[in-house]
Design a protein around this motif. Structure first.
Motif, PDB file in Angstrom:
ATOM      1  N   VAL A 195       0.849  -1.188   0.000  1.00  0.00           N
ATOM      2  CA  VAL A 195       0.000   0.000   0.000  1.00  0.00           C
ATOM      3  C   VAL A 195       0.888   1.242   0.000  1.00  0.00           C
ATOM      4  O   VAL A 195       2.078   1.174   0.282  1.00  0.00           O
ATOM      5  CB  VAL A 195      -0.940   0.047   1.224  1.00  0.00           C
ATOM      6  CG1 VAL A 195      -1.883  -1.152   1.233  1.00  0.00           C
ATOM      7  CG2 VAL A 195      -0.144   0.081   2.529  1.00  0.00           C
ATOM      8  N   ASN A 197      -0.099   4.239   1.700  1.00  0.00           N
ATOM      9  CA  ASN A 197      -0.681   5.149   2.675  1.00  0.00           C
ATOM     10  C   ASN A 197       0.366   5.836   3.545  1.00  0.00           C
ATOM     11  O   ASN A 197       1.360   5.221   3.922  1.00  0.00           O
ATOM     12  CB  ASN A 197      -1.660   4.396   3.580  1.00  0.00           C
ATOM     13  CG  ASN A 197      -2.732   3.680   2.796  1.00  0.00           C
ATOM     14  OD1 ASN A 197      -2.446   2.708   2.106  1.00  0.00           O
ATOM     15  ND2 ASN A 197      -3.955   4.139   2.889  1.00  0.00           N
ATOM     16  N   GLN A 299      -8.975  -0.882  -1.428  1.00  0.00           N
ATOM     17  CA  GLN A 299      -7.568  -0.984  -1.058  1.00  0.00           C
ATOM     18  C   GLN A 299      -6.722  -1.615  -2.171  1.00  0.00           C
ATOM     19  O   GLN A 299      -5.527  -1.338  -2.279  1.00  0.00           O
ATOM     20  CB  GLN A 299      -7.421  -1.817   0.209  1.00  0.00           C
ATOM     21  CG  GLN A 299      -8.095  -1.209   1.429  1.00  0.00           C
ATOM     22  CD  GLN A 299      -7.897  -2.063   2.671  1.00  0.00           C
ATOM     23  OE1 GLN A 299      -6.783  -2.379   3.045  1.00  0.00           O
ATOM     24  NE2 GLN A 299      -8.989  -2.451   3.298  1.00  0.00           N
ATOM     25  N   TYR A 302      -4.659   0.574  -4.362  1.00  0.00           N
ATOM     26  CA  TYR A 302      -3.490   1.241  -3.791  1.00  0.00           C
ATOM     27  C   TYR A 302      -2.188   0.551  -4.185  1.00  0.00           C
ATOM     28  O   TYR A 302      -1.109   1.028  -3.867  1.00  0.00           O
ATOM     29  CB  TYR A 302      -3.577   1.276  -2.262  1.00  0.00           C
ATOM     30  CG  TYR A 302      -4.682   2.143  -1.695  1.00  0.00           C
ATOM     31  CD1 TYR A 302      -5.272   3.157  -2.456  1.00  0.00           C
ATOM     32  CD2 TYR A 302      -5.140   1.955  -0.401  1.00  0.00           C
ATOM     33  CE1 TYR A 302      -6.276   3.942  -1.925  1.00  0.00           C
ATOM     34  CE2 TYR A 302      -6.146   2.746   0.141  1.00  0.00           C
ATOM     35  CZ  TYR A 302      -6.706   3.736  -0.623  1.00  0.00           C
ATOM     36  OH  TYR A 302      -7.703   4.525  -0.110  1.00  0.00           O
TER      37      TYR A 302
END
Length: 381
Positions: A195, A197, A299, A302
């Motif tokens: 990911v 983030n 998600q 991502y």
């Protein structure tokens, strides 16, 4: 039909990536019996990363005793790649969500200490090139537990050591790096991250991933504030500003912790695996690709495994279909990432438990349905 490439991630908690690939291949054979089927089990830094890389490089598996997210002793596997110089570990093996029962999940208390122990095992074995997969965590401690296992001390106002867990970081006063294992500085650490983030905020570790680990909205706010405070103290101690970097929020902030306390560099996990298996050379001659995962939702876009597969396949104009255990909110986001269609293996309304129990058969029949659609579309050209 020429070549069909089957490149799924595991259906976590149900079927390994290899098991998914084999079930998909059986389904494809029902429609395209003469196809040249290439099975490429993959991973994106979570469960299955060790298996994928060890298999791809003809390496070997080792075992170590570490602690789980609640501090209980467990034995886990890690790997040495075929070059004999590179270690690969999964934080999920030591600090993963599947290690806890549903009623044990509490990201305020869970620790990455066991992951730090695994890093130490690699160093003890004389290995200084380490790949760390950081998907599938049960934790939200910013990697503090991992760092503690390597000798870092996290101190409260009174000079006492903080207990394990993400909530305790709110009381962090000072970080002491005096006793960090000196071998860490000698290592080349590549973090397989699934990911992008940041550490904190609306897209941060606590807000996006905390709820699946047992966090209520109130706990999410508590943990996000604790991680923000931790980042301030870690920046003072290390001189590194990493909290807003892509991937810092991966694995409950372990991405940030690795960048704060080790020479780690983050890289999309699926890219590491696809490079190791020579995926580009395999897929360039394919008619189409089937990928998939346990659950596709917002998600996935991502940078999880199916999107990584599609990114390579699209370089050669190869269609990509995602066949997953379930589809959640935002699953359609992957259609902007190179995936041409996405569907679930479920062929009727069913409980999650039923889907998990019957996953191999459902994957096979779902692959057959998908291939019948592909065949019909090709006939209509």
């Amino acid at each position: 039909m020429g070549r069909v490439v089957i490149a799924p991630d595991s259906y976590k908690g149900s079927v390994s990536a290899l098991g998914v690939a084999e079930a998909m291949a059986r389904g494809v054979r029902q429609v395209f019996p003469q196809a040249d089927i290439r099975k490429i089990p993959i991973a994106d830094g979570g469960e299955g990363t060790v298996e994928a890389l060890v298999c791809a490089t003809s390496g070997r598996v080792r075992e170590a005793e570490v602690v789980d997210p609640l501090g209980r002793k467990i034995r886990v596997q890690w790997g040495v790649l075929g070059d004999g110089r590179t270690a690969v570990i999964e934080m999920a093996a030591a600090s993963g969500l599947p290690l806890l029962h549903q009623d044990e999940r509490d990201p305020r208390k869970a620790t990455t200490f066991g992951t730090g122990q695994l890093i130490r095992r690699c160093l003890d074995a004389g290995l200084r090139n380490i790949i760390i997969g950081i998907g599938g965590s049960a934790t939200n401690d910013g990697g503090a537990g991992m760092a503690r296992a390597l000798g870092v001390r996290f101190l409260a106002d009174d000079g006492s050591e903080l207990p394990e867990g993400g909530a305790e970081l709110a009381r962090l006063k000072r970080i002491d790096l005096t006793d960090i294992d000196p071998r860490v500085a000698e290592a080349t650490i590549t973090v397989a991250c699934d990911v992008d983030n940041p550490l904190c905020g609306p897209r941060g570790a606590s807000a996006v991933f905390g709820p699946q680990k047992g966090a209520t909205p109130e706990i999410v706010a508590e943990l996000d504030a604790a991680l923000a405070h931790f980042a301030e103290r870690a920046q003072i101690a290390t001189g590194r500003d990493v909290a807003t970097l892509p991937g810092a929020g991966a694995a409950g902030g372990l991405g940030a912790g690795l960048m704060f306390f080790t020479p780690a560099k983050l890289r999309p996990g699926v890219e590491i695996v696809l490079d190791a298996v020579g995926f580009a050379e395999i897929v360039r001659e394919a008619d189409f690709v089937i990928t998939g995962e346990g659950r596709t939702d917002f998600q996935t876009a991502y940078g999880k495994a199916p999107v990584g597969v599609a990114k390579v396949a699209k370089q050669f104009g190869v269609p990509v279909f995602c066949l997953s255990g379930g589809l959640g909110h935002g699953a359609e986001d992957v259609l902007a990432c190179g995936i041409d269609a996405v569907m679930s293996i479920c062929d009727r309304p069913m409980a999650l438990e039923e889907c998990i129990a019957g996953a191999p058969a459902l994957i096979e029949s779902g692959s057959t349905r998908l291939c019948r659609i592909i065949k019909a579309a090709r006939m209509g050209r």
